[in-house]
Motif scaffolding. Structure first.
Motif, PDB file in Angstrom:
ATOM      1  N   LEU A   1       0.734  -1.070   0.131  1.00 45.39           N
ATOM      2  CA  LEU A   1      -0.117  -0.051  -0.142  1.00 45.39           C
ATOM      3  C   LEU A   1       0.907   1.157  -0.080  1.00 45.39           C
ATOM      4  O   LEU A   1       1.799   1.542   0.980  1.00 45.39           O
ATOM      5  CB  LEU A   1      -0.955  -0.163   1.228  1.00 45.39           C
ATOM      6  CG  LEU A   1      -1.754  -1.186   1.343  1.00 45.39           C
ATOM      7  CD1 LEU A   1      -2.715  -1.105   2.494  1.00 45.39           C
ATOM      8  CD2 LEU A   1      -2.715  -1.424   0.171  1.00 45.39           C
ATOM      9  N   HIS A   2       0.661   1.892  -0.908  1.00 42.60           N
ATOM     10  CA  HIS A   2       1.577   3.233  -1.217  1.00 42.60           C
ATOM     11  C   HIS A   2       1.392   4.273  -0.429  1.00 42.60           C
ATOM     12  O   HIS A   2       0.329   4.161   0.233  1.00 42.60           O
ATOM     13  CB  HIS A   2       1.424   3.810  -2.674  1.00 42.60           C
ATOM     14  CG  HIS A   2       0.308   4.120  -3.141  1.00 42.60           C
ATOM     15  ND1 HIS A   2      -0.325   5.344  -2.782  1.00 42.60           N
ATOM     16  CD2 HIS A   2      -0.804   3.583  -3.885  1.00 42.60           C
ATOM     17  CE1 HIS A   2      -1.460   5.332  -3.245  1.00 42.60           C
ATOM     18  NE2 HIS A   2      -1.765   4.154  -3.840  1.00 42.60           N
ATOM     19  N   GLY A   3       2.453   5.121  -0.271  1.00 42.09           N
ATOM     20  CA  GLY A   3       2.121   6.507   0.661  1.00 42.09           C
ATOM     21  C   GLY A   3       1.854   7.562  -0.396  1.00 42.09           C
ATOM     22  O   GLY A   3       1.024   7.282  -1.411  1.00 42.09           O
ATOM     23  N   PHE A   4       2.110   8.800   0.046  1.00 39.44           N
ATOM     24  CA  PHE A   4       1.634   9.930  -0.742  1.00 39.44           C
ATOM     25  C   PHE A   4       2.654  10.999  -0.824  1.00 39.44           C
ATOM     26  O   PHE A   4       3.491  10.985   0.260  1.00 39.44           O
ATOM     27  CB  PHE A   4       0.253  10.593   0.097  1.00 39.44           C
ATOM     28  CG  PHE A   4      -0.135  11.866  -0.571  1.00 39.44           C
ATOM     29  CD1 PHE A   4      -1.197  11.839  -1.378  1.00 39.44           C
ATOM     30  CD2 PHE A   4       0.302  13.280  -0.372  1.00 39.44           C
ATOM     31  CE1 PHE A   4      -1.940  12.859  -1.959  1.00 39.44           C
ATOM     32  CE2 PHE A   4      -0.081  14.438  -0.948  1.00 39.44           C
ATOM     33  CZ  PHE A   4      -1.135  14.215  -1.896  1.00 39.44           C
TER      34      PHE A   4
ATOM     35  N   ASP B   1       3.854   5.627   4.716  1.00 39.90           N
ATOM     36  CA  ASP B   1       3.137   6.815   4.872  1.00 39.90           C
ATOM     37  C   ASP B   1       1.543   6.811   4.940  1.00 39.90           C
ATOM     38  O   ASP B   1       1.051   6.029   5.821  1.00 39.90           O
ATOM     39  CB  ASP B   1       3.529   7.591   3.582  1.00 39.90           C
ATOM     40  CG  ASP B   1       3.203   8.900   3.741  1.00 39.90           C
ATOM     41  OD1 ASP B   1       3.893   9.869   4.365  1.00 39.90           O
ATOM     42  OD2 ASP B   1       2.202   9.143   2.692  1.00 39.90           O
ATOM     43  N   MET B   2       0.862   7.510   3.996  1.00 41.19           N
ATOM     44  CA  MET B   2      -0.640   7.501   4.073  1.00 41.19           C
ATOM     45  C   MET B   2      -1.149   5.939   3.819  1.00 41.19           C
ATOM     46  O   MET B   2      -2.353   5.860   4.546  1.00 41.19           O
ATOM     47  CB  MET B   2      -1.183   8.345   3.074  1.00 41.19           C
ATOM     48  CG  MET B   2      -2.633   8.807   3.222  1.00 41.19           C
ATOM     49  SD  MET B   2      -3.180   9.957   1.977  1.00 41.19           S
ATOM     50  CE  MET B   2      -2.324  11.374   2.276  1.00 41.19           C
ATOM     51  N   GLY B   3      -0.320   5.088   3.389  1.00 39.94           N
ATOM     52  CA  GLY B   3      -1.007   3.721   3.152  1.00 39.94           C
ATOM     53  C   GLY B   3      -0.947   2.923   4.481  1.00 39.94           C
ATOM     54  O   GLY B   3      -1.685   2.091   4.446  1.00 39.94           O
TER      55      GLY B   3
ATOM     56  N   LEU C   1       4.682  11.864  -9.654  1.00 40.22           N
ATOM     57  CA  LEU C   1       3.661  12.845  -9.722  1.00 40.22           C
ATOM     58  C   LEU C   1       2.899  12.781 -10.799  1.00 40.22           C
ATOM     59  O   LEU C   1       1.677  13.695 -10.903  1.00 40.22           O
ATOM     60  CB  LEU C   1       4.364  14.312  -9.561  1.00 40.22           C
ATOM     61  CG  LEU C   1       5.101  14.477  -8.185  1.00 40.22           C
ATOM     62  CD1 LEU C   1       5.562  16.099  -8.398  1.00 40.22           C
ATOM     63  CD2 LEU C   1       4.237  14.430  -7.095  1.00 40.22           C
ATOM     64  N   ALA C   2       3.137  12.022 -11.925  1.00 34.52           N
ATOM     65  CA  ALA C   2       2.352  12.093 -13.079  1.00 34.52           C
ATOM     66  C   ALA C   2       0.939  12.179 -12.895  1.00 34.52           C
ATOM     67  O   ALA C   2       0.168  12.684 -13.746  1.00 34.52           O
ATOM     68  CB  ALA C   2       3.079  10.959 -14.214  1.00 34.52           C
ATOM     69  N   PRO C   3       0.420  11.154 -12.280  1.00 35.05           N
ATOM     70  CA  PRO C   3      -1.119  11.045 -12.031  1.00 35.05           C
ATOM     71  C   PRO C   3      -1.815  12.499 -11.569  1.00 35.05           C
ATOM     72  O   PRO C   3      -2.979  12.495 -11.796  1.00 35.05           O
ATOM     73  CB  PRO C   3      -1.492   9.973 -11.207  1.00 35.05           C
ATOM     74  CG  PRO C   3      -0.134   9.102 -11.126  1.00 35.05           C
ATOM     75  CD  PRO C   3       0.969  10.070 -11.379  1.00 35.05           C
ATOM     76  N   LEU C   4      -1.075  13.166 -10.947  1.00 40.20           N
ATOM     77  CA  LEU C   4      -1.812  14.515 -10.486  1.00 40.20           C
ATOM     78  C   LEU C   4      -2.182  15.592 -11.668  1.00 40.20           C
ATOM     79  O   LEU C   4      -2.939  16.435 -11.508  1.00 40.20           O
ATOM     80  CB  LEU C   4      -0.794  15.229  -9.395  1.00 40.20           C
ATOM     81  CG  LEU C   4      -0.877  14.657  -8.089  1.00 40.20           C
ATOM     82  CD1 LEU C   4       0.459  14.905  -7.407  1.00 40.20           C
ATOM     83  CD2 LEU C   4      -1.918  14.927  -7.379  1.00 40.20           C
ATOM     84  N   ARG C   5      -1.544  15.217 -12.944  1.00 40.08           N
ATOM     85  CA  ARG C   5      -2.017  15.649 -13.802  1.00 40.08           C
ATOM     86  C   ARG C   5      -3.537  15.613 -14.324  1.00 40.08           C
ATOM     87  O   ARG C   5      -4.273  16.186 -15.067  1.00 40.08           O
ATOM     88  CB  ARG C   5      -1.279  15.617 -15.169  1.00 40.08           C
ATOM     89  CG  ARG C   5       0.126  15.860 -15.143  1.00 40.08           C
ATOM     90  CD  ARG C   5       0.959  15.897 -16.533  1.00 40.08           C
ATOM     91  NE  ARG C   5       0.994  14.748 -17.337  1.00 40.08           N
ATOM     92  CZ  ARG C   5       1.807  13.752 -17.140  1.00 40.08           C
ATOM     93  NH1 ARG C   5       2.810  14.043 -16.479  1.00 40.08           N
ATOM     94  NH2 ARG C   5       1.965  12.771 -17.943  1.00 40.08           N
TER      95      ARG C   5
ATOM     96  N   ALA D   1      -7.631  17.031  -7.243  1.00 41.06           N
ATOM     97  CA  ALA D   1      -8.661  17.228  -6.382  1.00 41.06           C
ATOM     98  C   ALA D   1      -8.865  16.463  -5.154  1.00 41.06           C
ATOM     99  O   ALA D   1      -9.656  16.638  -4.173  1.00 41.06           O
ATOM    100  CB  ALA D   1     -10.211  17.403  -7.216  1.00 41.06           C
ATOM    101  N   ALA D   2      -8.400  15.243  -5.247  1.00 45.09           N
ATOM    102  CA  ALA D   2      -8.424  14.335  -4.307  1.00 45.09           C
ATOM    103  C   ALA D   2      -7.479  14.566  -3.000  1.00 45.09           C
ATOM    104  O   ALA D   2      -7.510  13.971  -1.954  1.00 45.09           O
ATOM    105  CB  ALA D   2      -8.097  12.809  -4.610  1.00 45.09           C
ATOM    106  N   VAL D   3      -6.333  15.393  -3.263  1.00 47.77           N
ATOM    107  CA  VAL D   3      -5.399  15.698  -2.201  1.00 47.77           C
ATOM    108  C   VAL D   3      -6.118  16.169  -0.906  1.00 47.77           C
ATOM    109  O   VAL D   3      -5.766  15.810   0.150  1.00 47.77           O
ATOM    110  CB  VAL D   3      -4.278  16.807  -2.853  1.00 47.77           C
ATOM    111  CG1 VAL D   3      -3.416  17.295  -1.606  1.00 47.77           C
ATOM    112  CG2 VAL D   3      -3.567  16.201  -3.844  1.00 47.77           C
ATOM    113  N   ARG D   4      -6.835  17.340  -0.989  1.00 44.37           N
ATOM    114  CA  ARG D   4      -7.732  18.034  -0.091  1.00 44.37           C
ATOM    115  C   ARG D   4      -8.454  17.041   0.803  1.00 44.37           C
ATOM    116  O   ARG D   4      -8.591  16.689   2.010  1.00 44.37           O
ATOM    117  CB  ARG D   4      -8.266  19.195  -0.204  1.00 44.37           C
ATOM    118  CG  ARG D   4      -7.173  20.174  -0.176  1.00 44.37           C
ATOM    119  CD  ARG D   4      -7.819  21.451  -1.039  1.00 44.37           C
ATOM    120  NE  ARG D   4      -8.660  22.117   0.004  1.00 44.37           N
ATOM    121  CZ  ARG D   4      -9.137  23.443  -0.073  1.00 44.37           C
ATOM    122  NH1 ARG D   4      -8.616  24.154  -1.152  1.00 44.37           N
ATOM    123  NH2 ARG D   4     -10.282  23.955   0.531  1.00 44.37           N
ATOM    124  N   PRO D   5      -9.412  16.208   0.013  1.00 49.72           N
ATOM    125  CA  PRO D   5     -10.181  15.125   0.807  1.00 49.72           C
ATOM    126  C   PRO D   5      -9.588  14.144   1.468  1.00 49.72           C
ATOM    127  O   PRO D   5      -9.887  13.750   2.686  1.00 49.72           O
ATOM    128  CB  PRO D   5     -11.268  14.571  -0.197  1.00 49.72           C
ATOM    129  CG  PRO D   5     -11.143  15.678  -1.351  1.00 49.72           C
ATOM    130  CD  PRO D   5      -9.756  16.260  -1.224  1.00 49.72           C
TER     131      PRO D   5
END
Length: 296
Positions: A44-47, A113-115, A190-194, A200-204
């Protein structure tokens, strides 16, 4: 239902030996990268990362006779969610549905991390699904608060108030990585953040999952529960402020809260430990699978 696909946008980073699938569960199409055959290991990956975080770790684990599953969790990578809302246990529900579709009753779980939040929820609420756990760069949920760890949360404000289009490249700085990452490596992370939905999911994710779960830990919720899954906690020795003395201080008497928890430290590695020391991470995980009784 699982569906092989090759139409990825943006293109997937290169990583030899992986198969890529889309796993459909209610409201979610999860991209999953897999490699190897045998007993399942879920990574499970991090952020702000995704499946590719494990591109140098998973093949080593797979070579030892494991089937390694690397999902892009909701709000990351190439996974697509119908509903943008994220609550504290949304990713946990996603993971359970994914395991059911893949017919994985029980697996080793390695997280970063977040995972780790999702992995931790799984080990406490559904320990029957986890053979052993390895968590990277996050303390066990039963830790006690100390002012010494406040600098360890200095990265959160930019995520809480993230503006669409704002770069997250700064998190891969020397403050979090022992070895400088190339531009190509940062771009791969970072590619998927394009994609607007991932940006938009960063804040939620931060507001709906990370902060509520962090507050539960601070309030001692998990010190009133028992961790029964054998868990290895791994840190890089250059991951400030999470030094060995600090972790001993905030995780005193682990036997009071858990059946079996051990700590390991990797030299010349910081927060992004899977980039700094992928072979060491894989070796520690494999050793833990063996020592914690993988066939139990």
């Amino acid at each position: 239902m699982t569906t092989p696909t090759v139409d990825w946008s943006p293109p997937l980073p290169e990583a030899a030996g992986f198969d890529h699938l889309v796993v459909r569960t209610p409201g979610l199409r999860t991209h999953v990268a897999t490699i190897g055959q045998g007993e399942p290991v879920v990574l499970l990956h991090g952020f702000p990362e995704h499946w590719w975080q494990w591109h140098a770790v998973a093949p080593i684990i797979a070579a030892r006779g494991y089937r390694v599953i690397c999902p892009d969790l909701r709000g990351a990578g190439w996974t697509v969610a119908e509903d943008p809302r994220v609550e504290r246990e949304t990713r946990l529900r996603d993971l359970l549905a994914l395991l059911d579709v893949l017919r994985i009753e029980r697996a080793h779980v390695v997280s970063h991390d977040m995972g780790v939040i999702t992995a931790m929820q799984l080990t406490y609420d559904h320990p029957e699904r986890v053979r052993s756990a390895v968590q990277l760069a996050v303390p066990p949920a039963f830790f006690t608060f100390s002012p010494r760890i406040i600098p360890g949360f200095r990265h959160l404000p930019p995520f809480i108030w993230h503006r669409p289009g704002a770069s997250l490249g700064g998190v891969f700085s020397e403050a979090y990585a022992a070895h400088p990452m190339s531009e190509a490596t940062v771009e791969a992370h970072l590619a998927p953040l394009r994609r607007p939905d991932i940006d938009a999911a960063v804040r939620p994710l931060t507001r709906g999952m990370v902060l509520p779960e962090a507050l539960r830990m601070m309030r001692g919720v998990y010190r009133r529960r028992r961790l029964t899954v054998p868990t290895l906690v791994v840190y890089g020795r250059r991951d400030y402020p999470w030094t060995e003395p600090v972790l001993r201080r905030i995780c005193r008497d682990p036997g009071r809260y858990a059946d079996r928890v051990e700590f390991a430290y990797v030299d010349d590695a910081a927060h992004f430990i899977t980039d700094d020391a992928p072979a060491e991470v894989a070796d520690l995980a494999l050793d833990w699978f063996d020592r914690s009784g993988s066939s139990a």
